[in-house]
Design a protein around this motif. Sequence first.
Motif, PDB file in Angstrom:
ATOM      1  N   GLY A 131      69.582  67.840  50.835  1.00 39.29           N
ATOM      2  CA  GLY A 131      69.833  66.634  51.701  1.00 39.29           C
ATOM      3  C   GLY A 131      71.277  66.322  51.625  1.00 39.29           C
TER       4      GLY A 131
ATOM      5  N   MET B  21      73.890  59.110  51.694  1.00 36.90           N
ATOM      6  CA  MET B  21      74.177  59.161  50.001  1.00 36.90           C
ATOM      7  C   MET B  21      74.937  60.193  49.667  1.00 36.90           C
ATOM      8  SD  MET B  21      74.134  56.991  47.722  1.00 36.90           S
ATOM      9  CE  MET B  21      75.525  57.507  46.870  1.00 36.90           C
TER      10      MET B  21
ATOM     11  N   ALA C  22      60.744  69.221  49.468  1.00 39.38           N
ATOM     12  CA  ALA C  22      61.818  69.761  49.314  1.00 39.38           C
ATOM     13  C   ALA C  22      61.937  70.486  47.893  1.00 39.38           C
ATOM     14  CB  ALA C  22      63.123  68.697  49.346  1.00 39.38           C
TER      15      ALA C  22
ATOM     16  N   ALA D 191      67.284  59.854  44.086  1.00 38.88           N
ATOM     17  CA  ALA D 191      66.099  59.443  44.911  1.00 38.88           C
ATOM     18  C   ALA D 191      65.575  58.174  44.254  1.00 38.88           C
ATOM     19  CB  ALA D 191      64.915  60.340  45.039  1.00 38.88           C
TER      20      ALA D 191
END
Length: 277
Positions: free
Chosen positions: A10, A14, A81, A99
Amino acid sequence: MKMRKIAFIGCGSMAEAMISGIIANNYVQADQITIMNKNNHERRMEMVDKYGIRATTDYHQLLQDASIIVLAVKPQHIFEALSAAKPFINKKKLILSVAAGITTHTIEDIIGEAIPIVRSMPNTSAAVGKSATAMSMNSHTSERQIKTAKELLETFGNAIIVEEAQLDSVTGLSGSGPAYIYYLVEAMEEAAAKIGLDQTSAKALIVQTLSGAAEMLQQSPKSPATLRKEVTSPGGTTEAGLQVLQAHKVNEAIMDCIIAASEKSKQLGKKLTAEAK
Ligand SMILES: NC(=O)c1ccc[n+]([C@@H]2O[C@H](COP(=O)([O-])OP(=O)(O)OC[C@H]3O[C@@H](n4cnc5c(N)ncnc54)[C@H](O)[C@@H]3O)[C@@H](O)[C@H]2O)c1
């Protein structure tokens, strides 16, 4: 500078905030960081050009040499993922999740192995080295790995260790916190325009007011209530303003806002745990 390799699953807002802090602090060399995202080639290239990091679309390439795997996908994409990454994850690698709502237990369940996991909640002020981060870890994480994770998180701000059960509250308070402040600033800017201030002057005044108040909260032994009272002359301007906030029950709205965000973090976790079973 550490020799370890860091993989990011990812690379959205962030991940970028964290990467910029890690690189600015020379924690590792830029080329020791590799990123992957779902399918946005342009975004990967933008990150490669901007930071000098590596990018890949192949989980084997991403994870084979990585000692730290940062999980920076949205909670609803964690299952997908991690399922793809699972064949390349083993207990020698440390998972560092950011997360919201996803417990270390859920991650361990998806991987199906006892692996070290640090669950953390930074905020986007990581981009300027000012994240307020909290972290917790599962029982398979060694003291050395806890130290490693804390050092990494501290490259982009402060990091404290909390019980995992508290991380949903942290998410509602400081993970989402910058958004509440930006919301306040949006309102202050709109008001400034209405009362005749130009945008540039208003922005300079608002930002300095916020940063000055933050500095006061940090440096002064006085409580926020005392500091507020010191600004509020009886019968004066501040009192007139604060009366409006009280009439609108803004303090209650802020409390409800933080509680709702932390409840949402809990729900996100429960939803994924149910789906993962
Ligand atoms: N943005 C914040 O303020 C903030 C603060 C603290 C924690 N977080 C957490 O960070 C995580 C990421 O949030 P964000 O705001 O950066 O989101 P984002 O949407 O900006 O980025 C998500 C990234 O995940 C990638 N992705 C999606 N599915 C994938 C898959 N199957 N494999 C690989 N990559 C995949 C996307 O391509 C994208 O690069 C979330 O879990 C969120 O809870 C965000």
